[in-house]
Enzyme design. Sequence first.
Site, PDB file in Angstrom:
ATOM      1  N   GLY B  43      -2.787  -6.619  -0.548  1.00 47.44           N
ATOM      2  CA  GLY B  43      -1.841  -5.823  -1.324  1.00 47.44           C
ATOM      3  C   GLY B  43      -0.463  -5.949  -0.692  1.00 47.44           C
ATOM      4  O   GLY B  43      -0.220  -6.861   0.105  1.00 47.44           O
ATOM      5  N   GLY B  46      -0.940  -5.968   3.164  1.00 48.01           N
ATOM      6  CA  GLY B  46      -1.604  -7.135   3.730  1.00 48.01           C
ATOM      7  C   GLY B  46      -0.871  -8.437   3.451  1.00 48.01           C
ATOM      8  O   GLY B  46      -0.713  -9.284   4.339  1.00 48.01           O
ATOM      9  N   ARG B 331       4.513  15.951  -6.609  1.00 42.32           N
ATOM     10  CA  ARG B 331       3.258  15.791  -7.332  1.00 42.32           C
ATOM     11  C   ARG B 331       2.265  16.919  -7.140  1.00 42.32           C
ATOM     12  O   ARG B 331       1.622  17.347  -8.085  1.00 42.32           O
ATOM     13  CB  ARG B 331       2.614  14.497  -6.868  1.00 42.32           C
ATOM     14  CG  ARG B 331       3.435  13.344  -7.285  1.00 42.32           C
ATOM     15  CD  ARG B 331       2.888  12.078  -6.759  1.00 42.32           C
ATOM     16  NE  ARG B 331       3.704  11.003  -7.328  1.00 42.32           N
ATOM     17  CZ  ARG B 331       3.576   9.748  -7.013  1.00 42.32           C
ATOM     18  NH1 ARG B 331       2.679   9.379  -6.128  1.00 42.32           N
ATOM     19  NH2 ARG B 331       4.339   8.848  -7.571  1.00 42.32           N
ATOM     20  N   GLU B 426      -1.655   1.824   2.814  1.00 44.11           N
ATOM     21  CA  GLU B 426      -2.345   3.062   2.446  1.00 44.11           C
ATOM     22  C   GLU B 426      -3.567   3.321   3.320  1.00 44.11           C
ATOM     23  O   GLU B 426      -4.028   4.457   3.431  1.00 44.11           O
ATOM     24  CB  GLU B 426      -2.744   3.018   0.958  1.00 44.11           C
ATOM     25  CG  GLU B 426      -3.187   4.369   0.440  1.00 44.11           C
ATOM     26  CD  GLU B 426      -3.422   4.404  -1.066  1.00 44.11           C
ATOM     27  OE1 GLU B 426      -2.883   3.543  -1.782  1.00 44.11           O
ATOM     28  OE2 GLU B 426      -4.146   5.309  -1.519  1.00 44.11           O
ATOM     29  N   ARG B 436       2.406  12.607  -0.578  1.00 40.35           N
ATOM     30  CA  ARG B 436       3.333  11.470  -0.591  1.00 40.35           C
ATOM     31  C   ARG B 436       4.321  11.601  -1.735  1.00 40.35           C
ATOM     32  O   ARG B 436       3.946  11.926  -2.854  1.00 40.35           O
ATOM     33  CB  ARG B 436       2.578  10.153  -0.749  1.00 40.35           C
ATOM     34  CG  ARG B 436       3.513   8.975  -0.876  1.00 40.35           C
ATOM     35  CD  ARG B 436       2.785   7.671  -0.941  1.00 40.35           C
ATOM     36  NE  ARG B 436       1.990   7.497  -2.142  1.00 40.35           N
ATOM     37  CZ  ARG B 436       2.482   7.128  -3.323  1.00 40.35           C
ATOM     38  NH1 ARG B 436       3.768   6.904  -3.480  1.00 40.35           N
ATOM     39  NH2 ARG B 436       1.670   6.973  -4.350  1.00 40.35           N
ATOM     40  N   SER B 441       5.280   4.772  -1.169  1.00 39.85           N
ATOM     41  CA  SER B 441       4.176   3.978  -0.639  1.00 39.85           C
ATOM     42  C   SER B 441       4.521   2.495  -0.624  1.00 39.85           C
ATOM     43  O   SER B 441       4.316   1.811   0.378  1.00 39.85           O
ATOM     44  CB  SER B 441       2.908   4.194  -1.450  1.00 39.85           C
ATOM     45  OG  SER B 441       1.902   3.335  -0.966  1.00 39.85           O
TER      46      SER B 441
HETATM   47  C1  LIG Z   1      -1.602   3.430 -10.655  1.00 37.03           C
HETATM   48  C2  LIG Z   1      -0.816   3.538  -9.398  1.00 37.03           C
HETATM   49  C3  LIG Z   1       0.567   3.593  -9.453  1.00 37.03           C
HETATM   50  C4  LIG Z   1       1.317   3.682  -8.283  1.00 37.03           C
HETATM   51  N1  LIG Z   1       2.678   3.704  -8.356  1.00 37.03           N
HETATM   52  C5  LIG Z   1       3.400   3.703  -7.212  1.00 37.03           C
HETATM   53  C6  LIG Z   1       4.819   3.616  -7.242  1.00 37.03           C
HETATM   54  O1  LIG Z   1       5.421   3.556  -8.310  1.00 37.03           O
HETATM   55  N2  LIG Z   1       5.489   3.603  -6.084  1.00 37.03           N
HETATM   56  C7  LIG Z   1       4.849   3.660  -4.878  1.00 37.03           C
HETATM   57  O2  LIG Z   1       5.511   3.610  -3.865  1.00 37.03           O
HETATM   58  N3  LIG Z   1       3.509   3.720  -4.818  1.00 37.03           N
HETATM   59  C8  LIG Z   1       2.766   3.743  -5.952  1.00 37.03           C
HETATM   60  N4  LIG Z   1       1.411   3.801  -5.881  1.00 37.03           N
HETATM   61  C9  LIG Z   1       0.762   3.724  -4.578  1.00 37.03           C
HETATM   62  C10 LIG Z   1       0.786   2.294  -4.083  1.00 37.03           C
HETATM   63  O3  LIG Z   1       0.683   1.412  -5.143  1.00 37.03           O
HETATM   64  C11 LIG Z   1      -0.340   2.012  -3.113  1.00 37.03           C
HETATM   65  O4  LIG Z   1      -0.407   3.014  -2.167  1.00 37.03           O
HETATM   66  C12 LIG Z   1      -0.093   0.707  -2.392  1.00 37.03           C
HETATM   67  O5  LIG Z   1       0.194  -0.312  -3.293  1.00 37.03           O
HETATM   68  C13 LIG Z   1      -1.262   0.337  -1.527  1.00 37.03           C
HETATM   69  O6  LIG Z   1      -1.048  -0.944  -1.024  1.00 37.03           O
HETATM   70  P1  LIG Z   1      -1.972  -1.549   0.089  1.00 37.03           P
HETATM   71  O7  LIG Z   1      -1.434  -2.869   0.411  1.00 37.03           O
HETATM   72  O8  LIG Z   1      -2.125  -0.570   1.194  1.00 37.03           O
HETATM   73  O9  LIG Z   1      -3.401  -1.637  -0.606  1.00 37.03           O
HETATM   74  P2  LIG Z   1      -3.879  -2.375  -1.957  1.00 37.03           P
HETATM   75  O10 LIG Z   1      -2.780  -2.944  -2.722  1.00 37.03           O
HETATM   76  O11 LIG Z   1      -4.806  -1.429  -2.619  1.00 37.03           O
HETATM   77  O12 LIG Z   1      -4.693  -3.599  -1.418  1.00 37.03           O
HETATM   78  C14 LIG Z   1      -5.928  -3.478  -0.824  1.00 37.03           C
HETATM   79  C15 LIG Z   1      -6.385  -4.860  -0.432  1.00 37.03           C
HETATM   80  O13 LIG Z   1      -7.509  -4.756   0.411  1.00 37.03           O
HETATM   81  C16 LIG Z   1      -8.547  -5.585  -0.055  1.00 37.03           C
HETATM   82  N5  LIG Z   1      -9.791  -4.927   0.303  1.00 37.03           N
HETATM   83  C17 LIG Z   1     -10.137  -3.628   0.154  1.00 37.03           C
HETATM   84  N6  LIG Z   1     -11.363  -3.413   0.614  1.00 37.03           N
HETATM   85  C18 LIG Z   1     -11.815  -4.585   1.070  1.00 37.03           C
HETATM   86  C19 LIG Z   1     -13.027  -5.001   1.660  1.00 37.03           C
HETATM   87  N7  LIG Z   1     -14.026  -4.157   1.893  1.00 37.03           N
HETATM   88  N8  LIG Z   1     -13.158  -6.314   1.988  1.00 37.03           N
HETATM   89  C20 LIG Z   1     -12.150  -7.189   1.762  1.00 37.03           C
HETATM   90  N9  LIG Z   1     -10.987  -6.851   1.224  1.00 37.03           N
HETATM   91  C21 LIG Z   1     -10.830  -5.562   0.879  1.00 37.03           C
HETATM   92  C22 LIG Z   1      -8.327  -5.722  -1.527  1.00 37.03           C
HETATM   93  O14 LIG Z   1      -8.894  -6.920  -1.983  1.00 37.03           O
HETATM   94  C23 LIG Z   1      -6.808  -5.743  -1.596  1.00 37.03           C
HETATM   95  O15 LIG Z   1      -6.363  -7.049  -1.372  1.00 37.03           O
HETATM   96  C24 LIG Z   1       0.656   3.738  -7.048  1.00 37.03           C
HETATM   97  C25 LIG Z   1      -0.742   3.692  -6.984  1.00 37.03           C
HETATM   98  C26 LIG Z   1      -1.479   3.607  -8.145  1.00 37.03           C
HETATM   99  C27 LIG Z   1      -2.950   3.590  -8.064  1.00 37.03           C
END
Ligand SMILES: Cc1cc2nc3c(=O)[nH]c(=O)nc-3n(C[C@H](O)[C@H](O)[C@H](O)COP(=O)(O)OP(=O)(O)OC[C@H]3O[C@@H](n4cnc5c(N)ncnc54)[C@H](O)[C@@H]3O)c2cc1C
Lengths: 251, 639
Positions: B43, B46, B331, B426, B436, B441
């Site tokens: 994400g 990562g 929120r 996250e 938050r 995020s």
């Molecule tokens: C609908 C929605 C709208 C949002 N809007 C906003 C916004 O407008 N502004 C804002 O700041 N935030 C927003 N957020 C929050 C934000 O999008 C997330 O907190 C953030 O994108 C998380 O990013 P990340 O890289 O931590 O995880 P993610 O993008 O969730 O990525 C997780 C990664 O981990 C991998 N993974 C997970 N588990 C495993 C496993 N067991 N084995 C291998 N790989 C695994 C997945 O394949 C993926 O690649 C929103 C969230 C949602 C759900």
Amino acid sequence: MNVTLKIWRQKNAQAKGKFNTYPLKDVSPEMSFLEMLDYLNMQLTEQGEEPVAFEHDCREGICGTCGLYINGRPHGPMRNTTTCELHMRSFKDGEIIYIEPWRARAFPIMKDLIVDRSSFERIMRAAGFINTNTGSAPEANSNPVSKIIADKAFDAATCIGCGACVAACKNSSAMLYAAAKIAQYAMIPQGKVEAKDRVDKMVRQMDAEGFGFCSNTYGCEFDCPKGISVDFIALMNREFLSSKACKQKHG
Amino acid sequence: MQQLNSKIPEGPLADKWSRYKTSLRLVSPANKKKLEIIVVGTGLAGASAASALGELGYKVKAFCFQDSPRRAHSVAAQGGINAAKNYKNDNDSIYRLFFDTIKGGDYRAREANVYRAAEVSNLVIDHYTALGVPFARDYGGALDTRSFGGVQVSRTFYAKGQTGQQCLLGAYSSLNRQIAKGTVKMFSRRDMLDLVIVEGKARGIITRNLVSGELERHSAHAVVLATGGYGTVFYLSTLGLGSNASAAWSAHKKGALFANPSFIQIHPTSIPVLNDYQCKLTLMSESLRNDGRVWVSKEKGDKRHPTEIPEEERDYYLERRYPAFGNLVPRDVASRAAKERCDAGYGAGDSGLSVYLDFKEAIEAQGKKAIQDKYGNLFEMYEKITGINPYNQPMRIYPAGHYTMGGLWVDYNLMTTIPGLFAIGESNFSDHGANRLGANSLMQCSGDGYFILPNTIGDYLADEIRTGKIPTDQQPFKEAEKAVKEKIQKFMAIGGRKSASSFHKRLGKIMWDHCGMRRDAEGLKKGKELLNELEEEFWKDLRIPGNDREINQELEKALKVADFFEVGRLMCEDAIQREESCGAHFREEHQTETGEAKRDDKNFAYVAAWEYKGHREKPDMHKEPLRFEHVEIKERSYK
Ligand SMILES: Cc1cc2nc3c(=O)[nH]c(=O)nc-3n(C[C@H](O)[C@H](O)[C@H](O)COP(=O)(O)OP(=O)(O)OC[C@H]3O[C@@H](n4cnc5c(N)ncnc54)[C@H](O)[C@@H]3O)c2cc1C
Ligand code: SF4
Ligand code: FES
């Protein structure tokens, strides 16, 4: 409502597949198409049968994971709609629904409705990026970009990489997918610098993956859930021609 | 008892990071080539980390469970990404972004981390712009911003309602560039099932190849988890269906402390539940509250069509209760206010479980085109799902599980309590306290990945330059793989009658009812008991058809659900011990006379970091006291 599903079942990449018939009762018109398949799968699982394998994640039309060929159309009957956004209210009570995976040489079937789209990855890896290192960026507002161009680049950038364009094309061409990325970068100042090189590499990769050529039937645009315009293909072609020309001239 | 050392550097708040950075040790380019780093998750967190580390010359292995890194759930973020650019000249600053975040988090986040996140936010916007991310622009060609809940400035950069998608595609492009260069090796369709620890250090992971079913061992000198949030513990949530707690949980079981697990944000504006087979709630971005007004009828159980309810019979309850912030309250406040109205019988729709979000006035004032420009894709999405056109009648919305502020405990270096195991995005707990703020995020995930971790991880790896390649035929790898294999065999052998999803759905309901928007001690205890009962049934009556040596989506789900029982129990435990209300955590027993959250700073200004003690064993709680030296800690008021 009740529907009859004719679903492509195929154990793995090597196996031969076939359509199986599943009558499904008490489907709610409020269900999404994939919820309808979940509902089927729950019943299959509880009967000890293997559920139908299909891919999905966000279920809101943005990740590009889902993609089924429904009654002869990628993502089904609604325009500008991904499979996961499709709802059963778009179907009739008693309807027979054919569900197949994408079919293209460059997207081999892995199981049931799941195909391998790693060829798309390799096209992006070929040059679908701007060469800039973390930390080297200028202040964001130091290069203004006109709103019109920025909006156009955005439109191109909304491709979700689902592959419906390939599935829709009788030549299994990936032109729309590649063109969207090429155009996005070619239009903005940050991406212009390497535009020629980019188009060259990405088009070559597309060919190497076994995607077909474009014969301008525009099925791709019609079935693209994000409404990516074929105009971007024209833009890509212009870039490509000038890039080749460029190469010949300078060796 | 593990000692928690948050390693917050000394010195004035504004100088902490820059001074600390200069004290971090470096690894020479020649040595970087010898060091391997595993990044799980692609994400925003990562993908940005993997590409930045690749650029530095480390050998990176990146993992995701989807078929492509571009599909990580960051792609679904809609509203925007914050930065302290002050482009609107509205007196924004790094300090103000920091302050809003601390306040928005209800004074339960670490000052130093939050300040740093705000500090690097501007670099993030510069970088994404250079990568070609098509942020919205004004007619002069400069980047545009908008405002978001919980703040009074306009600092949110956006790309229509697809900011997450556009930022992720930017990060994905930088990742692809490194994959092409060979510095990053990408492993898609892999599920991380365990963490491998060798002599006390994180040294690798065990993954299941989701195509062949094979278990694989991967080794590295450090492991970074960027595996996102676990809001799917509620079953119905705004997350992707594959989102899970399992990767972080496997680390927790191996000794990484898990912080504030019950701090989980319920987003106020999602499309309500429409049918019994629904497994996903679609978010309608918070940015809509900029122009949309929230209301319910003043009459209980009003079944009239919303357009037939005259102006004077509408209760714009957010504007009424919170005149200063109105529809833009944070929120947690907005969600509880919606629940309050619905529980009191004023909710809209057949179920009475929704409120209206109305654009009539905005459309009249600004014109349909302007509204379409800002929210076009969200309106379309709404219409596709509900069959209702929100240009003509108000949307119906209801709160949904959305974002986990809790996560793996990390120190200032973003390292967990396991040496060599880092957590970013996250999946860690660090920056958002008990709630938050919108658009914070994406900012944090990208800041962690591009600008923070690449510096701090070097300091850890400076001690690893003589280690040499880590062999995967060592005992700890074999044991971890064996344990995973046995677990999978156990699942396959149950031979019950019910699908994993059916359990997940029931589990989610327990969590929503007992550990959701409003909590009390009795309900939380009950929740734990119900989880225990359901877990027993799960281990007796689960059925996974097919076999584990091929694509088996039921097995994938079951593995995740099994962990949610444990996560759920820990959430209840955490919510029970926190005898106060703060941010998203609202305890019925602790509220003011007007029904607002009542914090107890004297006794609860700490991070609760939990240590795993075994299945169904009572976990140990460790406290990291929070010190507020740069903000005055106050009652959080949006009135
Ligand atoms: C609908 C929605 C709208 C949002 N809007 C906003 C916004 O407008 N502004 C804002 O700041 N935030 C927003 N957020 C929050 C934000 O999008 C997330 O907190 C953030 O994108 C998380 O990013 P990340 O890289 O931590 O995880 P993610 O993008 O969730 O990525 C997780 C990664 O981990 C991998 N993974 C997970 N588990 C495993 C496993 N067991 N084995 C291998 N790989 C695994 C997945 O394949 C993926 O690649 C929103 C969230 C949602 C759900
Ligand atoms: S161009 Fe359209 S159809 Fe093709 S991959 Fe992109 S979004 Fe899908
Ligand atoms: S599941 Fe993400 S686009 Fe359909």
